[in-house]
Design an enzyme around this catalytic site. Structure first.
Site, PDB file in Angstrom:
ATOM      1  N   ARG A   1     -17.991 -17.567 -26.278  1.00 31.38           N
ATOM      2  CA  ARG A   1     -17.630 -18.563 -25.258  1.00 31.38           C
ATOM      3  C   ARG A   1     -18.809 -18.803 -24.315  1.00 31.38           C
ATOM      4  O   ARG A   1     -19.372 -17.838 -23.794  1.00 31.38           O
ATOM      5  CB  ARG A   1     -16.431 -18.077 -24.442  1.00 31.38           C
ATOM      6  CG  ARG A   1     -15.216 -17.757 -25.265  1.00 31.38           C
ATOM      7  CD  ARG A   1     -13.987 -17.473 -24.436  1.00 31.38           C
ATOM      8  NE  ARG A   1     -14.210 -16.669 -23.259  1.00 31.38           N
ATOM      9  CZ  ARG A   1     -13.935 -17.066 -22.011  1.00 31.38           C
ATOM     10  NH1 ARG A   1     -13.439 -18.257 -21.793  1.00 31.38           N
ATOM     11  NH2 ARG A   1     -14.136 -16.258 -20.989  1.00 31.38           N
TER      12      ARG A   1
ATOM     13  N   LYS B   1       4.024 -12.718 -23.956  1.00 36.08           N
ATOM     14  CA  LYS B   1       3.756 -12.446 -25.381  1.00 36.08           C
ATOM     15  C   LYS B   1       4.864 -13.034 -26.256  1.00 36.08           C
ATOM     16  O   LYS B   1       4.625 -13.497 -27.368  1.00 36.08           O
ATOM     17  CB  LYS B   1       3.564 -10.937 -25.613  1.00 36.08           C
ATOM     18  CG  LYS B   1       2.222 -10.446 -25.044  1.00 36.08           C
ATOM     19  CD  LYS B   1       1.952  -8.967 -25.247  1.00 36.08           C
ATOM     20  CE  LYS B   1       0.559  -8.609 -24.702  1.00 36.08           C
ATOM     21  NZ  LYS B   1       0.212  -7.193 -24.823  1.00 36.08           N
TER      22      LYS B   1
ATOM     23  N   LEU C   1     -10.561  -3.806 -26.413  1.00 34.38           N
ATOM     24  CA  LEU C   1     -10.090  -3.626 -27.781  1.00 34.38           C
ATOM     25  C   LEU C   1     -10.876  -4.512 -28.752  1.00 34.38           C
ATOM     26  O   LEU C   1     -11.180  -4.110 -29.878  1.00 34.38           O
ATOM     27  CB  LEU C   1      -8.591  -3.969 -27.884  1.00 34.38           C
ATOM     28  CG  LEU C   1      -8.013  -3.731 -29.274  1.00 34.38           C
ATOM     29  CD1 LEU C   1      -8.021  -2.239 -29.627  1.00 34.38           C
ATOM     30  CD2 LEU C   1      -6.603  -4.281 -29.394  1.00 34.38           C
ATOM     31  N   GLY C   2     -11.217  -5.730 -28.287  1.00 36.22           N
ATOM     32  CA  GLY C   2     -11.856  -6.705 -29.173  1.00 36.22           C
ATOM     33  C   GLY C   2     -13.115  -6.186 -29.844  1.00 36.22           C
ATOM     34  O   GLY C   2     -13.333  -6.400 -31.034  1.00 36.22           O
TER      35      GLY C   2
ATOM     36  N   ARG D   1       4.703 -15.721 -29.305  1.00 33.17           N
ATOM     37  CA  ARG D   1       5.386 -15.489 -30.602  1.00 33.17           C
ATOM     38  C   ARG D   1       6.220 -16.700 -30.999  1.00 33.17           C
ATOM     39  O   ARG D   1       6.222 -17.122 -32.145  1.00 33.17           O
ATOM     40  CB  ARG D   1       6.319 -14.280 -30.510  1.00 33.17           C
ATOM     41  CG  ARG D   1       5.621 -12.957 -30.616  1.00 33.17           C
ATOM     42  CD  ARG D   1       6.644 -11.856 -30.808  1.00 33.17           C
ATOM     43  NE  ARG D   1       6.003 -10.552 -30.828  1.00 33.17           N
ATOM     44  CZ  ARG D   1       6.621  -9.437 -31.201  1.00 33.17           C
ATOM     45  NH1 ARG D   1       7.884  -9.456 -31.576  1.00 33.17           N
ATOM     46  NH2 ARG D   1       5.971  -8.281 -31.206  1.00 33.17           N
TER      47      ARG D   1
ATOM     48  N   HIS E   1       5.125  -0.817 -16.322  1.00 33.94           N
ATOM     49  CA  HIS E   1       4.957  -0.395 -17.718  1.00 33.94           C
ATOM     50  C   HIS E   1       5.041   1.130 -17.838  1.00 33.94           C
ATOM     51  O   HIS E   1       5.672   1.655 -18.753  1.00 33.94           O
ATOM     52  CB  HIS E   1       3.631  -0.917 -18.278  1.00 33.94           C
ATOM     53  CG  HIS E   1       3.561  -2.420 -18.317  1.00 33.94           C
ATOM     54  ND1 HIS E   1       2.406  -3.122 -18.563  1.00 33.94           N
ATOM     55  CD2 HIS E   1       4.523  -3.354 -18.118  1.00 33.94           C
ATOM     56  CE1 HIS E   1       2.653  -4.420 -18.517  1.00 33.94           C
ATOM     57  NE2 HIS E   1       3.936  -4.584 -18.259  1.00 33.94           N
TER      58      HIS E   1
END
Ligand code: NDP
Length: 312
Positions: A35, A138, A15-16, A142, A270
């Site tokens: 990196r 996640k 996605l990046g 948050r 999932h």
């Protein structure tokens, strides 16, 4: 209004790289964390160079060097992280806690978008083991963001089309068959499929938008909210042929899941929540959320039919 300067962490990812492209396309000054750990991974180095060639600034920095993270975030207004979070590839969601500390210390960041881009973890408090680790991690990130008072936007992107749609919603398949399909249950639960470049574009549109500040942006393109059977129907129309259909009950799906390794089990959990329980589309967006295709009707999103046409 001047466009924010953006830092993308995990810019070489699935996605990046799309986030970097969308950021450059929208005219943001775009910084990409480079990196040293990528070492001699020639593909990633070449990708970084292609970003640079198109105007991105490569910023050296490492999760093993906290000061380098602080220095990197000081360069920008908005930080977007797309660090890995799929166990069959790699899962490093909690590493972001270092980035949260760096943003807290730097104090200049106007908005942070952590690596989310899937099912809204806030709706998954009752998720099954072992897949709940994704949502739990996640939520830990948050909490750290909110405890630190960092302005944020969470993007709930629903199903990446490349994983879910191209395999006709069958786990372990990413090319649509022209012969047969295994329906998960009755194949009638609605899910939401989004082209990954559209996810990146909606995300980048949200970064300077006051309507998305401290909100969850749900990406729910109306034409792409479909059941597995409806997806199969679109594919059958495209290939001009009916697929042979069989089905697997929830009970058998869960029993077979237990025979797989840990990483596979996480992914299958999932699929279970999405395809048997309809966890993506079975709730209304509340006051803490906004919907991307309503906010940005100018994005001409890829429909399920257009996406599947690529496989003809
Ligand atoms: P990738 O597996 O492609 O990895 C993204 C980045 O993670 C890489 O660019 C890599 O950076 C970085 N990374 C990996 N290991 C480390 C490490 N040890 N330290 C620092 N950086 C590291 O990620 P995806 O694009 O698949 O996932 C991004 C997000 O999208 C996740 O939150 C994931 O949960 C979500 N997702 C959602 C899906 C959906 O259907 N809704 C499907 C897939 C993902 P480097 O190149 O510098 O090593």
């Amino acid at each position: 209004m001047a466009k924010s300067k953006v830092l993308i962490v995990g810019g070489t990812g699935y996605l990046g790289k799309r986030l970097v492209n969308a950021s450059l396309k929208l005219g943001h000054e775009t910084h990409v964390l480079h990196r040293p750990e990528i070492g001699v991974d020639i593909e990633k180095v070449q990708m970084m160079l292609s970003f640079k060639g198109r105007g991105a600034k490569l910023v050296p920095g490492s999760f093993d060097d906290y000061r380098s993270l602080v220095d990197a975030v000081k360069l920008v207004d908005v930080v977007i992280c797309a660090i890995s979070g799929v166990h069959i590839r790699s899962h490093h969601i909690l590493l972001q806690l270092k980035l949260v500390d760096a943003i807290k210390e730097a104090r200049n960041v106007k908005r942070f978008l952590p690596s989310e881009f899937g099912t809204d973890p806030a709706t998954m408090a009752n998720a099954m083991e072992p897949g709940r680790v994704t949502f739990d991690d996640k939520m830990v990130v948050r909490k750290a963001i909110e405890d630190a008072g960092i302005p944020h936007t969470y993007v709930s992107a629903n199903c990446f089309a490349g994983y879910f749609l191209s395999g006709l919603c069958q786990p372990g398949k990413i090319i649509p068959s022209t012969d047969s399909v295994l329906l998960l249950g009755d194949g009638d639960q609605k899910a939401i499929y989004v082209d990954e470049d559209d996810i990146a574009m909606y995300t980048m549109k949200s970064v300077d938008d006051p309507r998305t500040l401290n909100k969850t942006v749900y990406i729910r393109p109306p034409k792409n909210i479909l059941s597995q059977l409806e997806v199969v129907g679109i594919w059958e129309k495209l290939i001009g042929k009916d697929l042979q259909k069989s089905s697997i009950s929830a009970q058998d799906f869960l029993a077979r899941m237990k025979e797989q390794n840990y990483a596979e089990q996480v992914g299958l959990t999932h699929y279970y929540h999405v395809c048997y329980e309809g966890c993506l589309a079975n709730f209304e967006i509340g006051e803490d959320g906004v919907e991307a295709s309503e906010l940005y009707p100018d994005v001409n999103y890829v429909s399920v039919e257009e996406y599947l046409r690529r496989y003809l």
